[in-house]
Design a protein around this motif. Structure first.
Motif, short mmCIF file in Angstrom:
data_model
loop_
_atom_site.label_atom_id
_atom_site.label_comp_id
_atom_site.label_asym_id
_atom_site.label_seq_id
_atom_site.Cartn_x
_atom_site.Cartn_y
_atom_site.Cartn_z
N SER A 159 0.81 -1.22 0.00
CA SER A 159 0.00 0.00 0.00
C SER A 159 0.84 1.27 0.00
O SER A 159 0.31 2.37 -0.19
N ALA A 160 2.16 1.14 0.19
CA ALA A 160 3.03 2.31 0.22
C ALA A 160 4.42 1.99 -0.33
O ALA A 160 5.42 2.16 0.35
N PRO A 161 4.49 1.55 -1.59
CA PRO A 161 5.80 1.19 -2.15
C PRO A 161 6.66 2.43 -2.40
O PRO A 161 6.15 3.55 -2.58
N VAL A 162 7.97 2.19 -2.39
CA VAL A 162 8.94 3.26 -2.62
C VAL A 162 9.94 2.78 -3.67
O VAL A 162 10.44 1.66 -3.60
N LEU A 163 10.20 3.65 -4.63
CA LEU A 163 11.26 3.41 -5.60
C LEU A 163 12.47 4.22 -5.16
O LEU A 163 12.35 5.41 -4.88
N GLY A 164 13.61 3.58 -5.10
CA GLY A 164 14.85 4.29 -4.79
C GLY A 164 15.60 4.53 -6.08
O GLY A 164 15.99 3.58 -6.76
#
Length: 98
Positions: free
Chosen positions: A46-51
């Protein structure tokens, strides 16, 4: 080189990032964006992050480039329809004892 975290929100109906999202990001990056590496932090879904690791002259430009790459990604990929870029910013890292 700067690390910029792109925080994403799935559509209200839910969803997970495609398994090939790293390749999709690279495909949306232009040479002038300076993208060197992409990592995916998909948990929680529900809260993915791309680095995004970017080579740039300033943090502000690196953050703007990361936001532009993610905007192109979300606009161009039907499997990401309804996804939203919440923010693209360098993470604050607190060092113990500092």
């Amino acid at each position: 080189m700067y690390l910029v975290h792109a925080h994403l929100r799935p559509p209200a109906s839910g969803g997970e990032l495609p398994s090939d999202v790293r390749a999709l990001v690279y495909g949306c990056a232009r040479p002038e964006d300076g993208v060197e590496h992409v990592s995916v932090h998909g948990d929680p879904p529900s809260a993915p992050v791309l680095g995004l690791f970017l080579v740039d002259d300033s943090l502000a430009r690196a953050e703007a480039s990361a936001a532009a790459v993610c905007a192109r990604l979300l606009a161009s990929r039907p499997e990401l329809s309804g996804w939203t870029l919440l923010r693209a910013e360098a993470p604050l890292i607190v060092l113990e004892g500092q």
